[in-house]
Write a protein that holds these residues in place. Structure first.
Motif, PDB file in Angstrom:
ATOM      1  N   HIS A   1      20.381   5.707   3.274  1.00 59.79           N
ATOM      2  CA  HIS A   1      19.100   5.529   3.312  1.00 59.79           C
ATOM      3  C   HIS A   1      18.754   3.838   3.231  1.00 59.79           C
ATOM      4  O   HIS A   1      19.252   3.093   3.020  1.00 59.79           O
TER       5      HIS A   1
ATOM      6  N   LEU B   1      16.960   0.526   3.699  1.00 57.08           N
ATOM      7  CA  LEU B   1      15.775  -0.180   2.680  1.00 57.08           C
ATOM      8  C   LEU B   1      15.815  -1.663   2.923  1.00 57.08           C
ATOM      9  O   LEU B   1      17.272  -2.265   2.873  1.00 57.08           O
TER      10      LEU B   1
ATOM     11  N   ASP C   1      24.220  11.878  -3.669  1.00 59.01           N
ATOM     12  CA  ASP C   1      24.253  11.851  -2.099  1.00 59.01           C
ATOM     13  C   ASP C   1      22.806  12.192  -1.856  1.00 59.01           C
ATOM     14  O   ASP C   1      22.380  12.238  -0.720  1.00 59.01           O
TER      15      ASP C   1
ATOM     16  N   THR D   1      17.588   8.845  -3.267  1.00 57.98           N
ATOM     17  CA  THR D   1      17.035   7.765  -2.307  1.00 57.98           C
ATOM     18  C   THR D   1      16.225   6.730  -3.229  1.00 57.98           C
ATOM     19  O   THR D   1      16.105   6.711  -4.305  1.00 57.98           O
TER      20      THR D   1
ATOM     21  N   HIS E   1      12.082  15.674  -5.020  1.00 57.35           N
ATOM     22  CA  HIS E   1      12.704  15.266  -3.786  1.00 57.35           C
ATOM     23  C   HIS E   1      13.681  16.316  -3.187  1.00 57.35           C
ATOM     24  O   HIS E   1      13.582  16.672  -2.309  1.00 57.35           O
TER      25      HIS E   1
ATOM     26  N   SER F   1      23.194   4.366  -2.379  1.00 58.75           N
ATOM     27  CA  SER F   1      22.581   5.272  -1.526  1.00 58.75           C
ATOM     28  C   SER F   1      21.895   4.390  -0.462  1.00 58.75           C
ATOM     29  O   SER F   1      21.517   5.053   0.550  1.00 58.75           O
ATOM     30  N   THR F   2      21.792   3.020  -0.784  1.00 55.35           N
ATOM     31  CA  THR F   2      21.294   2.462   0.308  1.00 55.35           C
ATOM     32  C   THR F   2      22.297   1.539   1.123  1.00 55.35           C
ATOM     33  O   THR F   2      22.298   0.666   2.296  1.00 55.35           O
TER      34      THR F   2
ATOM     35  N   TYR G   1       7.134   9.738  -7.319  1.00 56.95           N
ATOM     36  CA  TYR G   1       7.846  10.078  -6.345  1.00 56.95           C
ATOM     37  C   TYR G   1       7.035  10.653  -5.109  1.00 56.95           C
ATOM     38  O   TYR G   1       6.905  10.207  -4.139  1.00 56.95           O
TER      39      TYR G   1
ATOM     40  N   ARG H   1       5.561   9.221  -1.132  1.00 61.32           N
ATOM     41  CA  ARG H   1       5.708   9.951   0.040  1.00 61.32           C
ATOM     42  C   ARG H   1       4.188   9.853   0.762  1.00 61.32           C
ATOM     43  O   ARG H   1       4.200   9.896   1.878  1.00 61.32           O
TER      44      ARG H   1
END
Length: 337
Positions: free
Chosen positions: A2, A4, A82, A85, A127, A212-213, A331, A335
């Protein structure tokens, strides 16, 4: 992976370290309640003492790196790494911090560890749904909620009985002097185990964020700069202290002697060191509370204020659902943007 922006990555890492600081602030009572309640150390000396050993846990892991298994459980053993985020991490941290602040203001010794776990589960499910949960890791953690204080209670009871038998020929003055020294040593061991287990929860969060980033490649392993930052943050939080919770832990559940303080902190450190070796993110709050109750029961069951203990247990039960709900809420707010 992801994308960022680097400033946002830094912001999330700072938020994670803020949680780690709050963890130390909230859980200072874990390390020092027994030495303060028994007047072994003054409150100010006690928090500095505990903070020193919280940070010293870093050097212990350099010698025994296998003790960092808890960070892996948090980073990839509860939610599939995986599907994590930056928004999941944000929701998890805010959910945990919200619950910590509420219980800190109320003087309730809830679990910072389980607040983080609840926030991570709630945000992760919001998520990716329930398919993103690693049920084996979650079940192991949920079982530890029950087992860690129970084992701590029976261990403290056993330590009380064994040490009473071992020192039964001592005069009262000599026994008191011996237990004071042993209590100080056991409190240091407990602070060491507390820093070891609790700092790793934030390490796992930061490591999975880097993974993740795309800022962490290769093996899923905690970078040294992450580890030392987390140990510094939790030590600083402990040095600040959470006085309302210290009062609950150290005197409202039961009155403690040096003998009982030694037994409780010894039992607690054994449980937490064992959990760290097994990679289980246990609650240091739950563990020491069970140990204090065990030390109180060893004297007599009526020595424990069961009404206070009941309120503490109630806070334990609602910690994960409450922080999970807040984690999912925040979270969802990400969004919108």
């Amino acid at each position: 992976m992801h994308q960022l922006a680097f400033p946002l990555l830094v912001g999330l890492i700072v938020l994670a370290l803020a949680f780690d600081y709050l963890n130390g602030l909230h859980d200072a009572a874990n390390s020092i309640a027994t030495v303060v309640a028994t007047r072994l150390l003054s409150p100010v000396t006690a928090v500095v003492f505990a903070a020193f050993f919280n940070f010293a846990a870093y050097f212990l892991t350099l010698v025994f790196p296998q003790l960092h298994a808890v960070a892996e459980t948090i980073g990839k053993g509860l939610i599939d790494k995986d599907v994590v985020t930056p928004a999941v991490i944000f929701g998890a941290l805010v959910g945990a911090m919200f619950w910590n602040v509420v219980t800190w203001l109320k003087g309730i010794p809830s679990s910072s560890s389980h607040a983080l776990i609840g926030g991570l589960i709630g945000s992760g499910v919001a998520h990716a749904g329930f398919t993103g949960i690693h049920w084996g890791g979650l079940n192991k953690t949920l079982i530890a909620i029950v087992l860690s204080p129970t084992i701590g209670m029976f261990l403290a009871l056993g330590v009380m009985l064994l040490s009473s038998w071992a020192l039964h020929r001592f005069t009262a003055v000599k026994a008191e002097r011996t237990f004071r020294a042993m209590h100080l040593f056991s409190s240091a061991a407990y602070s060491l185990s507390h820093g070891l287990n609790d700092a790793q929860k934030t390490m796992g969060i930061i490591t999975v964020l880097l993974y993740s980033t795309g800022y962490l490649s290769g093996e899923f392993e905690v970078p040294h700069w992450v580890a030392i930052s987390c140990y510094i943050a939790i030590a600083m939080g402990t040095a600040t202290g959470g006085w309302k919770i210290i009062e609950t832990m150290g005197s409202r559940i039961t009155k403690l002697s040096q003998h009982q303080g030694f037994s409780a902190s010894t039992a607690g450190s054994i449980v937490i060191f064992g959990a760290s070796l097994l990679g289980i993110p246990v609650s240091t709050t739950h563990t020491i509370t069970g140990s204090i109750i065990g030390a109180g029961v060893a004297r007599r069951a009526s020595a424990v204020r069961w009404g206070v203990a009941k309120n503490v247990v109630t806070a334990w039960i609602i910690t994960i659902p409450a922080s999970a709900a807040v984690g999912a809420l925040f979270y969802g707010l990400t969004r919108l943007f």
